[in-house]
Design an enzyme around this catalytic site. Structure first.
Site, short mmCIF file in Angstrom:
data_model
loop_
_atom_site.label_atom_id
_atom_site.label_comp_id
_atom_site.label_asym_id
_atom_site.label_seq_id
_atom_site.Cartn_x
_atom_site.Cartn_y
_atom_site.Cartn_z
N HIS A 1 33.50 30.92 50.67
CA HIS A 1 32.79 29.77 51.41
C HIS A 1 33.85 28.52 51.35
O HIS A 1 34.98 28.72 50.86
CB HIS A 1 31.79 29.57 50.42
N ALA A 2 33.45 27.39 51.39
CA ALA A 2 34.23 26.26 51.50
C ALA A 2 34.84 26.03 50.14
O ALA A 2 35.96 25.43 50.16
CB ALA A 2 33.45 25.03 52.07
N GLY A 3 34.36 26.40 49.06
CA GLY A 3 34.81 26.15 47.69
C GLY A 3 36.01 27.19 47.55
O GLY A 3 37.08 26.70 47.14
N HIS A 4 36.10 28.36 47.93
CA HIS A 4 37.20 29.18 47.93
C HIS A 4 38.33 28.47 48.78
O HIS A 4 39.38 28.66 48.32
CB HIS A 4 36.72 30.68 48.48
N GLN B 1 32.44 43.29 35.64
CA GLN B 1 31.86 42.04 35.16
C GLN B 1 30.29 41.92 35.44
O GLN B 1 29.72 41.00 35.42
CB GLN B 1 32.76 40.99 35.68
N GLN C 1 34.22 30.83 32.42
CA GLN C 1 35.18 31.74 32.84
C GLN C 1 36.75 31.13 32.92
O GLN C 1 37.78 31.61 32.48
CB GLN C 1 34.91 32.20 34.25
#
Length: 282
Positions: free
Chosen positions: A34-37, A61, A155
């Site tokens: 998405h835009a964050g990536h 995980q 994280q």
């Protein structure tokens, strides 16, 4: 743009970059970009000569097999989105056998207690899985810089701790949370939300903003009580935890101390979809 699926092919390409003294940026992802990536990839492209993006849904995980099964996998769409960026990107998208061989299991780590806070209390073995895959990827990519979003702030701190303890030669860079128009933190899991649920989930960020406003004048006990009551009144979301914690140690704040940085963290469920968010308080 290259798409590599075998670690030997990746290592060969990395060796060529190193031979030419090119700096390498790395953005590890589980896909469903998405835009964050994309903002992380853009930052890597702006600061490094070459960029590697891994797309790998890491089984170790996930403490919930159902969550692993339902996690969105959209490789063709991810490749298309990356191809629209200006700059040279290598996509590393291996099968699980390439990363783990015949035995898919986690290495055991100690993160000096960071792993026992918040997410660690609710997701058994999660951070051993994170540490295992990130360490493997760092050893393959040999990046100069690695970029992680602050949405997964715990994280981020754990990866920094692992780099320190394992003495890995990589700079870990935290990047600001990218949000949808309504304030909801961008997440691959958002794609599983209905339009109505997606709108309702903006409540999480609204609560965090109010917490930040009240942090200077109210005690942690008062704020915790208020957050709990607000979620009880909201029928669309179920609160799993709310914490105000020290940014460095992730320990729950008891009394506010000068010169300490604090952050508020929330995990909540919209149906069976788990959402997390956080905000810096000072």
């Amino acid at each position: 743009m290259q798409i590599l699926k075998e670690k030997d092919a990746l290592k060969k390409q990395i060796a060529a970059f190193k031979k030419d003294n090119l700096s390498i940026g790395f953005v590890p992802t589980m896909g469903a970009l998405h835009a964050g990536h994309l903002s992380l990839i853009k930052q890597a492209l702006a600061t490094c000569d070459k960029v590697v993006v891994s797309i790998f849904v890491n089984p170790t995980q996930f403490d919930n097999p159902d969550d692993l099964e339902k996690y969105p996998r959209t490789l063709a769409q991810d490749v298309e989105r990356i191809s629209q960026l200006s700059g040279e990107v290598i996509i590393f998208s291996p099968p699980a056998s390439e990363m783990y061989g015949n035995t898919v299991s986690s290495e055991k780590f100690s993160f000096d207690g960071l792993e026992h806070q918040m997410e660690g209390k609710f997701r058994t073995g999660h951070f051993d899985g994170v540490g295992t895959i990130v360490k493997k990827l760092f050893e393959m990519v040999e990046p100069d810089k690695a970029f992680f979003g602050e949405k997964d702030f715990q994280q981020l701190q754990i990866v920094k701790k692992m780099v320190q303890k394992e003495q890995l030669n990589v700079e870990v860079i935290g990047c600001p949370i990218d949000r949808e128009i309504n304030g909801l933190a961008r997440s691959s899991r958002n794609e599983r939300l209905s339009p109505e649920a997606r709108q309702n989930a903006a409540f999480i960020y609204q609560v965090l903003q109010k917490v930040k406003q009240e942090f200077g004048t109210k005690s942690a006990l008062e704020i915790n009580s208020w957050v709990s009551e607000e979620f009880k009144k909201n029928n669309a979301l179920e609160l799993e935890y709310f914490e105000i914690a020290d940014e460095e140690t992730l320990m729950t704040m008891q009394e506010k101390e000068d010169n300490q940085k604090y952050r508020a963290f929330i995990a909540a469920y919209s149906g069976d979809i788990r959402l997390i968010d956080n905000i810096a308080l000072n």
